[in-house]
Enzyme design. Structure first.
Site, PDB file in Angstrom:
ATOM      1  N   TYR A 116       7.430   0.348 -10.380  1.00  0.00           N
ATOM      2  CA  TYR A 116       6.592   0.119  -8.823  1.00  0.00           C
ATOM      3  C   TYR A 116       6.088  -1.370  -9.160  1.00  0.00           C
ATOM      4  CZ  TYR A 116       1.584   0.443  -7.828  1.00  0.00           C
ATOM      5  OH  TYR A 116       0.610   0.490  -6.728  1.00  0.00           O
ATOM      6  N   GLU A 204       3.149  -1.016  -0.987  1.00  0.00           N
ATOM      7  CA  GLU A 204       2.695  -0.332  -2.228  1.00  0.00           C
ATOM      8  C   GLU A 204       4.240   0.598  -2.315  1.00  0.00           C
ATOM      9  OE1 GLU A 204      -0.127   2.072  -5.027  1.00  0.00           O
ATOM     10  OE2 GLU A 204       1.579   3.557  -4.005  1.00  0.00           O
TER      11      GLU A 204
END
Ligand code: GDP
Ligand code: MN
Length: 393
Positions: A116, A204
């Site tokens: 991530y 993101e």
């Protein structure tokens, strides 16, 4: 403002963020053509909606998954046909789901590990920050809650920007060594440039993937942009997809109104954001609940006031309206005329309390009184709040 993944990929390419090639399609045939152009074996078909969790989502017709890895262009076309025109429900869309009108066809990669990685505006530190984790492809809120030690946070200096040592630090914290750390650092830097130059408030990548042939690539993308900077981001503004947004907020922005829908039943129409905030506060103070925040701006026209009334009344929860206008730049009589026109045009049949103050207020009050409409006039903010709270009780 948000954008779709296929649009994010265009920004990735422009700024040199490594990502597999992809083509967007609106029909199954277009998807097949795109798939042949990219070439198999190994393709991924992805539903394009402004929401995450697509991989684990389910279509309303029962078809499972908004992300499918397939072998051949024929399969890609078939899967695209199953997604297009259907409604996909994910943990982020709410039960009503979102209509899929575009799919992304991309080259599939073989993943060896998922990470991530995000850059965002961090209100806590009043600056930009990197959030990264080895727990990629998962819901990051869940990771933060259950295993906070697995969240890496690195603050970016406001004027120096992202430094090379910080890239190495984050890569090392993710367990990346040697050439992989170098590639990751290059991607972080490219993403930081994109974030800064495009006035993002969030980029993101979940997952950021390491492939089996040791490439670092962005496999997914979620972007948020600072709405107040859109005036200088023409390329980004052109990516706006209004069908994905709250229709009331779209209508409001077309008339230059700042509208945010809330859960209460007292609609507010106010000029100036600060006054709008205090109006909501005083409604709550007197036991009511605001149905919205609405700032018509310093120099609202009759058309804007009418548009504002229509948007407010589009909310079925609204049981009463409080208009609170301070005539500084604005002439109270123009506002009064606008209110009357709007009330007539929308055949208003719920309580309306109006508090006018300032420039030409006497004429404004006289105009309201002479209209014959059932409008309750208020003298000050407290009086106005008490009257509207009583009226909807
Ligand atoms: P999201 O579910 O909306 O977040 O969509 P993602 O783009 O993150 O896709 C969901 C999952 O599908 C990812 O976590 C990956 O595991 C997988 N996935 C996405 N792209 C590829 C790909 O190119 N190849 C493979 N093998 N899996 C992929
Ligand atoms: Mn994802």
């Amino acid at each position: 403002m948000n954008i779709h993944e296929y649009q994010a990929k265009q920004l990735f390419e422009k700024f040199g963020v490594a990502t597999p090639k992809g083509i967007v399609a609106s029909t199954a045939e277009e998807a097949g053509k795109a798939a042949r152009e990219i070439g198999g074996p190994g393709l991924v078909v992805k539903a394009q909606i402004h929401a995450g969790g697509r991989g684990k989502g389910t279509f309303k017709n029962g078809f499972k998954g908004g992300v499918h890895v397939v072998d051949t262009p024929e399969q890609a076309q078939e899967i695209a046909g199953k997604m297009l025109g259907q409604t996909l429900v994910t943990h982020q869309t709410g039960p009503e789901g979102k209509l899929v009108s575009k799919v992304l066809i991309a080259k599939s990669v073989d993943i060896s590990k998922e990470y991530y990685f995000a850059i965002l505006f961090d209100r806590g530190s009043s600056g930009h920050a990197i959030i990264a984790s080895t727990e990629g492809g998962m819901n990051i809120e869940e990771v933060a809650e259950k295993t906070p030690e697995k969240i890496i946070k690195e603050f970016i200096h406001p004027t120096l920007g992202l430094q090379a040592y910080q890239c190495r630090k984050v890569a090392a914290a993710l367990g990346l060594r040697g050439a992989l750390a170098g590639q990751a650092g290059k991607l972080f830097t490219a993403l930081w440039n994109l974030y800064l130059k495009s006035d993002c408030s969030l980029v993101e990548i979940n997952p950021l993937a390491i492939t089996t042939d040791n490439q670092v690539v962005a496999l997914d993308a979620k972007f948020n942009f600072d709405d107040n900077a859109l005036y200088r981001q023409k390329d980004v503004t052109e990516m706006r997809d209004k069908t994905e947004e709250d229709p009331r907020e779209v209508a409001a922005s077309e008339f230059g109104l700042n509208y945010i829908g809330l859960d209460g039943n007292i609609a507010c129409l106010v000029n100036g954001a600060g006054l709008a905030m205090s109006t909501m506060d005083i409604i709550k103070f007197h036991g009511g609940e605001p149905a919205n925040f609405l700032d018509v701006g310093g120099g609202a026209t009759k058309e804007q006031v009418t548009a504002a009334f229509k948007i407010i009344l589009g909310d079925p929860n609204v049981k009463g309206i409080l208009v609170n206008i301070f005539g500084g730049i604005m002439d109270c009589n123009i506002i009064a005329t606008g209110i009357i026109a709007a009330a007539q045009e929308t055949s208003l049949n719920i309580p309306l309390v109006v508090r006018l103050e300032g420039n030409n207020v006497e004429a404004g009050k006289a105009t309201l009184a002479a209209s014959g409409l059932k409008i309750t006039s208020a003298d000050d903010l407290t009086d106005a709040a008490k009257k509207i709270v009583a009226a909807v009780a």
